[in-house]
Write a protein that holds these residues in place. Structure first.
Motif, PDB file in Angstrom:
ATOM      1  N   TRP A  21     -18.842 -29.982  74.988  1.00 44.26           N
ATOM      2  CA  TRP A  21     -18.168 -28.904  74.277  1.00 44.26           C
ATOM      3  C   TRP A  21     -18.536 -27.551  74.858  1.00 44.26           C
ATOM      4  O   TRP A  21     -17.683 -26.671  74.985  1.00 44.26           O
ATOM      5  CB  TRP A  21     -18.521 -28.926  72.790  1.00 44.26           C
ATOM      6  CG  TRP A  21     -17.733 -29.951  72.024  1.00 44.26           C
ATOM      7  CD1 TRP A  21     -18.198 -31.114  71.514  1.00 44.26           C
ATOM      8  CD2 TRP A  21     -16.349 -29.889  71.708  1.00 44.26           C
ATOM      9  NE1 TRP A  21     -17.206 -31.797  70.891  1.00 44.26           N
ATOM     10  CE2 TRP A  21     -16.030 -31.057  70.989  1.00 44.26           C
ATOM     11  CE3 TRP A  21     -15.330 -28.988  71.971  1.00 44.26           C
ATOM     12  CZ2 TRP A  21     -14.755 -31.338  70.524  1.00 44.26           C
ATOM     13  CZ3 TRP A  21     -14.073 -29.270  71.502  1.00 44.26           C
ATOM     14  CH2 TRP A  21     -13.777 -30.423  70.788  1.00 44.26           C
ATOM     15  N   SER A  22     -19.770 -27.350  75.224  1.00 47.89           N
ATOM     16  CA  SER A  22     -20.180 -26.065  75.796  1.00 47.89           C
ATOM     17  C   SER A  22     -19.515 -25.838  77.145  1.00 47.89           C
ATOM     18  O   SER A  22     -19.133 -24.714  77.482  1.00 47.89           O
ATOM     19  CB  SER A  22     -21.699 -25.984  75.908  1.00 47.89           C
ATOM     20  OG  SER A  22     -22.173 -26.975  76.802  1.00 47.89           O
TER      21      SER A  22
ATOM     22  N   TRP B 240     -22.534 -32.484  72.642  1.00 50.93           N
ATOM     23  CA  TRP B 240     -22.504 -31.020  72.569  1.00 50.93           C
ATOM     24  C   TRP B 240     -22.412 -30.385  73.946  1.00 50.93           C
ATOM     25  O   TRP B 240     -21.801 -29.343  74.126  1.00 50.93           O
ATOM     26  CB  TRP B 240     -23.745 -30.531  71.817  1.00 50.93           C
ATOM     27  CG  TRP B 240     -23.793 -29.033  71.722  1.00 50.93           C
ATOM     28  CD1 TRP B 240     -24.651 -28.219  72.368  1.00 50.93           C
ATOM     29  CD2 TRP B 240     -22.935 -28.179  70.985  1.00 50.93           C
ATOM     30  NE1 TRP B 240     -24.399 -26.913  72.069  1.00 50.93           N
ATOM     31  CE2 TRP B 240     -23.331 -26.864  71.203  1.00 50.93           C
ATOM     32  CE3 TRP B 240     -21.839 -28.411  70.137  1.00 50.93           C
ATOM     33  CZ2 TRP B 240     -22.703 -25.772  70.629  1.00 50.93           C
ATOM     34  CZ3 TRP B 240     -21.227 -27.326  69.577  1.00 50.93           C
ATOM     35  CH2 TRP B 240     -21.656 -26.027  69.813  1.00 50.93           C
ATOM     36  N   ARG B 241     -23.014 -30.984  74.922  1.00 49.66           N
ATOM     37  CA  ARG B 241     -22.998 -30.433  76.287  1.00 49.66           C
ATOM     38  C   ARG B 241     -21.572 -30.358  76.810  1.00 49.66           C
ATOM     39  O   ARG B 241     -21.184 -29.383  77.447  1.00 49.66           O
ATOM     40  CB  ARG B 241     -23.863 -31.302  77.194  1.00 49.66           C
ATOM     41  CG  ARG B 241     -23.909 -30.785  78.625  1.00 49.66           C
ATOM     42  CD  ARG B 241     -24.793 -31.604  79.496  1.00 49.66           C
ATOM     43  NE  ARG B 241     -26.176 -31.317  79.145  1.00 49.66           N
ATOM     44  CZ  ARG B 241     -27.214 -31.957  79.653  1.00 49.66           C
ATOM     45  NH1 ARG B 241     -27.019 -32.948  80.504  1.00 49.66           N
ATOM     46  NH2 ARG B 241     -28.424 -31.643  79.317  1.00 49.66           N
TER      47      ARG B 241
END
Length: 97
Positions: free
Chosen positions: A6-7, A3-4
């Motif tokens: 993607w952010s 997720w990191r």
């Protein structure tokens, strides 16, 4: 992909949008609109003559009243003598080949 990551990609895309929009406004400035050329004023101002009242239009010109007109006298066929054709006997020549 975590997720990191993607952010980070989303932040880079938004920063890219902001940077290119600023460059676009610097390279292609917005031209202010031209002043209005149409002014809301009446196009006809009456002169020194006083206005006349006009009656409403009647539709008599569309459906005129019937009037007597000169017409030609109809031609009646005159009786003629009948001619009678009496057939006579004739011989037809034979066809030749």
């Amino acid at each position: 992909m975590p997720w990191r990551n993607w952010s980070v990609i989303i932040i880079l895309v938004l920063a890219n949008y902001v940077v290119f929009s600023i460059i676009g406004t610097l390279l292609f400035p917005v031209v202010p609109p031209a002043p209005a050329t149409h002014v809301a004023r009446p196009t006809f101002t009456p002169g020194a003559q006083s206005l006349q009242r006009v009656e409403p239009l009647t539709y008599e010109f569309l459906t005129p009243s019937p009037t007597v007109t000169a017409t030609s006298k109809p031609v009646t066929p005159s009786p003629t003598a009948k001619t009678t054709v009496i057939p006579t006997s004739t011989t037809t020549p034979p066809a030749t080949p």
